[in-house]
Structure formats: C-alpha cells, structure tokens
Motif scaffolding. Structure first.
Motif, PDB file in Angstrom:
ATOM      1  N   MET A   1       7.015   8.215  -4.476  1.00  0.00           N
ATOM      2  CA  MET A   1       6.065   7.191  -4.028  1.00  0.00           C
ATOM      3  C   MET A   1       6.146   7.007  -2.509  1.00  0.00           C
ATOM      4  SD  MET A   1       5.673   3.224  -5.220  1.00  0.00           S
ATOM      5  CE  MET A   1       7.236   2.690  -4.595  1.00  0.00           C
ATOM      6  N   LYS A   2       4.990   6.946  -1.877  1.00  0.00           N
ATOM      7  CA  LYS A   2       4.981   6.708  -0.431  1.00  0.00           C
ATOM      8  C   LYS A   2       5.018   5.212  -0.147  1.00  0.00           C
ATOM      9  CE  LYS A   2       2.404  10.630   1.379  1.00  0.00           C
ATOM     10  NZ  LYS A   2       1.205  10.968   2.154  1.00  0.00           N
TER      11      LYS A   2
ATOM     12  N   ASP B   1      -2.407   7.784   0.005  1.00  0.00           N
ATOM     13  CA  ASP B   1      -1.739   7.570  -1.296  1.00  0.00           C
ATOM     14  C   ASP B   1      -0.483   6.723  -1.211  1.00  0.00           C
ATOM     15  OD1 ASP B   1      -3.660   9.283  -2.369  1.00  0.00           O
ATOM     16  OD2 ASP B   1      -2.420  11.036  -1.883  1.00  0.00           O
TER      17      ASP B   1
ATOM     18  N   GLY C   1       2.073   3.779  -2.150  1.00  0.00           N
ATOM     19  CA  GLY C   1       2.340   3.115  -3.430  1.00  0.00           C
ATOM     20  C   GLY C   1       2.865   1.697  -3.258  1.00  0.00           C
ATOM     21  N   ALA C   2       3.377   1.378  -2.075  1.00  0.00           N
ATOM     22  CA  ALA C   2       3.927   0.033  -1.856  1.00  0.00           C
ATOM     23  C   ALA C   2       4.074  -0.236  -0.363  1.00  0.00           C
ATOM     24  CB  ALA C   2       5.290  -0.095  -2.528  1.00  0.00           C
TER      25      ALA C   2
ATOM     26  N   LEU D   1      -1.620  -3.277  -2.872  1.00  0.00           N
ATOM     27  CA  LEU D   1      -0.336  -2.592  -3.077  1.00  0.00           C
ATOM     28  C   LEU D   1       0.774  -3.622  -3.243  1.00  0.00           C
ATOM     29  CD1 LEU D   1      -0.580   0.174  -0.330  1.00  0.00           C
ATOM     30  CD2 LEU D   1      -0.708   0.510  -2.818  1.00  0.00           C
TER      31      LEU D   1
ATOM     32  N   LYS E   1      12.910   2.158  -1.437  1.00  0.00           N
ATOM     33  CA  LYS E   1      12.770   3.108  -2.553  1.00  0.00           C
ATOM     34  C   LYS E   1      13.660   2.686  -3.720  1.00  0.00           C
ATOM     35  CE  LYS E   1      15.025   7.527  -3.522  1.00  0.00           C
ATOM     36  NZ  LYS E   1      14.341   8.118  -4.666  1.00  0.00           N
TER      37      LYS E   1
END
Ligand code: KG4
Ligand code: ZN
Length: 343
Positions: A1-2, A67, A69-70, A99, A316
């Motif tokens: 996830m980015k 893209d 993710g958070a 997000l 992360k």
C-alpha cells in the motif's frame, strides 16, 4: 500500500510517499535559515513557514505518484502550532481523497529510520527484534527497548536538555554560532584529534537509572569560558570544544553500556540528527561490537534528520494492524506525546 506521509513537528516541512519500507519520494523543506538568526527554533515562525510551504512540499512528494491507500501524519511530540499545520493538511487530504488517516509518533518514525529503504529496496536489511533504540536529536535523547513492531518501552531519557541541544548551546557560547551547531563542533573536535583535555565530569553516571542529563555540562563550560581571558579562550578553543563533545558522547555511551548489560540486548537501532556525527557513530559501533552485537543507522543522510519517509514506514506497521483513525476529531496535536501512547 502506498502512503503519503507528512511531518511538521519542528522546523522541517516534510512529505513523502512510501510503499512498504521504500521511499518513493521524499521532500524536505528546511527552515534552518528562518530560525538561525534567533539561535533556536521560534514556534511562531515555524508555523508560518510550514503554512507557506506545506502545499508545495506535498504536491512535490505526490508528483508521478498514484494509487495512494492512506495518509500518515505526525501527531507528536513536537511544537504544538507546527504539528497542527501538518495534521490539518492531512485531514483535508484524507477528506478530499477519501483515504484513511494514520497517526504516527515522531520518535517512532526515528526508530524506524534505519529500516527505510530507497526506491530500489536498499538496504535490504531485515528486522531482528529486540533492539535497543537509541534516539539522539536536538529535542530528544532516549533509550528504548524495542521488542517488536509498535512495541516500545522508554528505559532511559534526558531529564533536562537533549544531547543535540547541549551541542547547539555550546556552539553558541564557544563558537558564536547556535542552532544547529553539532556539525561545526564535530569538525573542530576532529581538527583537535578528538582530545579530551578537560575531562569534564560525566553527568548522572551513578544515578542508578538509565537517564541522562546535559544541562550541568552546559553550566560547566559556561563557567570555564567566563573564567578565561579572551586570549585564553582563543588558545583553548579547540580542546574545549573537543572535550565538551567527548563528555556528551561518552556519557551516552556509558549509559548505553549499562542499558545493554541490563537488558541483554546487543543490537542497536540508532536514529536522530546527532547521529550524523561520524565520530559518535564509530563509538556506537565499537560499543555494540564489545558485546558481540551491531549498530544500524539510517542508510541515507536524508533519513538522519527530520523527514516524512520514516513516518510513512512506521505507518505501514500501524496500517497492518488496522490502526486507522476513523473519526478525524480524535486526532489532535500532542506536543508531549510519549512512545507507546498512540491512538
Ligand atoms: O533530529 P534533528 O534533525 O531534529 C530534532 O528533531 O531535534 O536533530 C537536530 C540536531 C541538532 O542539535 C544538530 O546540532 C544535531 O542534530 N546535529 C549534529 C550533527 N548534525 C546535526 N550533532 C552532532 N554532529 C553532527 N554532525
Ligand atoms: Zn526529529
């Protein structure tokens, strides 16, 4: 996830995009020149400079990235009105991009900094818990028993000034340069062969705990300086600077040795601005080697001082545990945030 990560805890406006442990982009706008004339960080100026730069720094970090993710942001510790700028921006982006938010402790970021990789995945080093976390910066000096992801126990910390702060204050007094003075002190001490002519008393060695203190050393050097004529000051400048640096580092090393013996942990994970100092790194490496362990440092210079890549990497491990902030209202700046007390 980015993850898009933001840090405005002190005097760097920082944003990064990370994927796993890789920093895909990392942008830091340093305010050093804004604060230099004042000899230290001025909160109101820091706030204004963050406000002026945050959009640009985030846009630059986001360039060519998609893209996400958070969004991760530093919640504390740091300067209240500076932290607020990053948190506000993160909340805005989280709402606009739909997000989830992740709150990160700034010191947790420094702790993870030796594990941040570049975009190619270097260095490939892996985790071998437990570690003794050693965080030495301009605002913090602490030892942490780091037993697993997001599991921290602060086992020693400074009771007054941080090591970097002491170096900066000595630089102001002896060299007439303040903030940040650590690098100049390193250079002069090196020119002096890192001699320890004055053998200043190492503070707190017999305190029975793992805490540190540097304000007494600062007073010692102040009185010594006052007792000298201008001619003596000039003549003794290098040995004074070198002995002061030695007292600061030797105190940390001796306390850290106690921490190694006490915990039985011989792997050091080291972070914070002061560890840019090559002489100090050498001392840390030999201490770890004495106990058949090793010391790991951030692999790249941009990971030593404040940055947002380390915040993204710490985030992360929060994301993996589902530690997202669902309600924006619960995320507030926490200037005195302790490790282990996260949302
Ligand atoms: O981690 P950092 O960038 O900011 C804080 O969160 O405090 O640390 C800044 C500190 C300053 O006190 C600065 O003098 C010190 O790191 N520093 C150094 C060196 N480079 C920066 N101290 C000793 N030797 C250096 N080469
Ligand atoms: Zn920091």
């Amino acid at each position: 996830m980015k993850i898009l990560a933001i840090d405005t805890s002190c005097d760097e406006t920082a944003a990064a995009v990370t994927a796993g442990r890789r920093a895909l982009s990392n942008v830091v706008y340093s305010q050093v020149l804004v604060h230099k004339p004042w000899g230290g960080v001025v909160p109101s100026l820091a706030k204004r400079a963050h406000e002026e730069r945050i959009d640009q720094v985030v846009d630059q970090a986001l360039k060519k990235q998609s893209d996400l993710g958070a969004i991760a942001v530093t919640q504390g510790p740091g300067l209240a009105i500076a932290l607020e700028v990053g948190i506000r921006k993160a909340k805005e982006l989280s709402a606009a991009m739909n997000l989830p938010l992740i709150a990160v402790n700034h010191m947790e970021g420094h702790l993870y900094s030796p594990f941040v990789q570049n975009s190619h995945g270097n260095p490939p080093r892996d985790f071998h818990f437990p570690y003794l976390g050693v965080l030495i910066s301009g605002s913090h000096s602490e030892f942490i028993l780091w037993s697993g992801h997001l599991e921290y126990k602060v086992i020693g910390e400074t009771v007054d000034d941080a090591a970097g702060e002491a170096l900066d204050k000595a630089a102001r007094l002896l060299l007439n340069i303040g903030y940040p003075g650590g690098a100049a002190i390193e250079q002069i001490a090196q020119d002096a062969g890192n001699t320890d002519v004055y053998k200043f008393t190492r503070p707190m060695l017999r305190s029975g705990d793992l805490n540190l203190s540097f304000s007494g050393l600062k007073t010692t050097i102040l009185y010594l300086h006052r007792s000298m004529t201008e001619e003596e000051r000039v003549k003794n400048l290098k040995p004074m600077v070198s002995s002061f640096q030695e007292a600061v580092f030797d105190t940390i090393i001796r306390k850290l040795e106690k921490a190694i013996i006490q915990t039985g942990v011989n792997r050091l994970a080291v972070g914070g601005g002061v560890i840019a100092n090559r002489y100090f790194r050498k001392k840390l490496r030999s201490l770890a080697a004495k106990y058949a362990g090793n010391a790991i440092f951030p692999a790249y210079k941009y990971l030593t001082g404040d940055n947002a890549a380390m915040i993204g990497v710490a985030a992360k491990y929060r994301a993996e545990r589902g530690l997202f902030i669902m309600d924006h209202a619960v995320l507030e700046r926490t200037p005195r945030m302790q490790l282990g007390n996260s949302l």
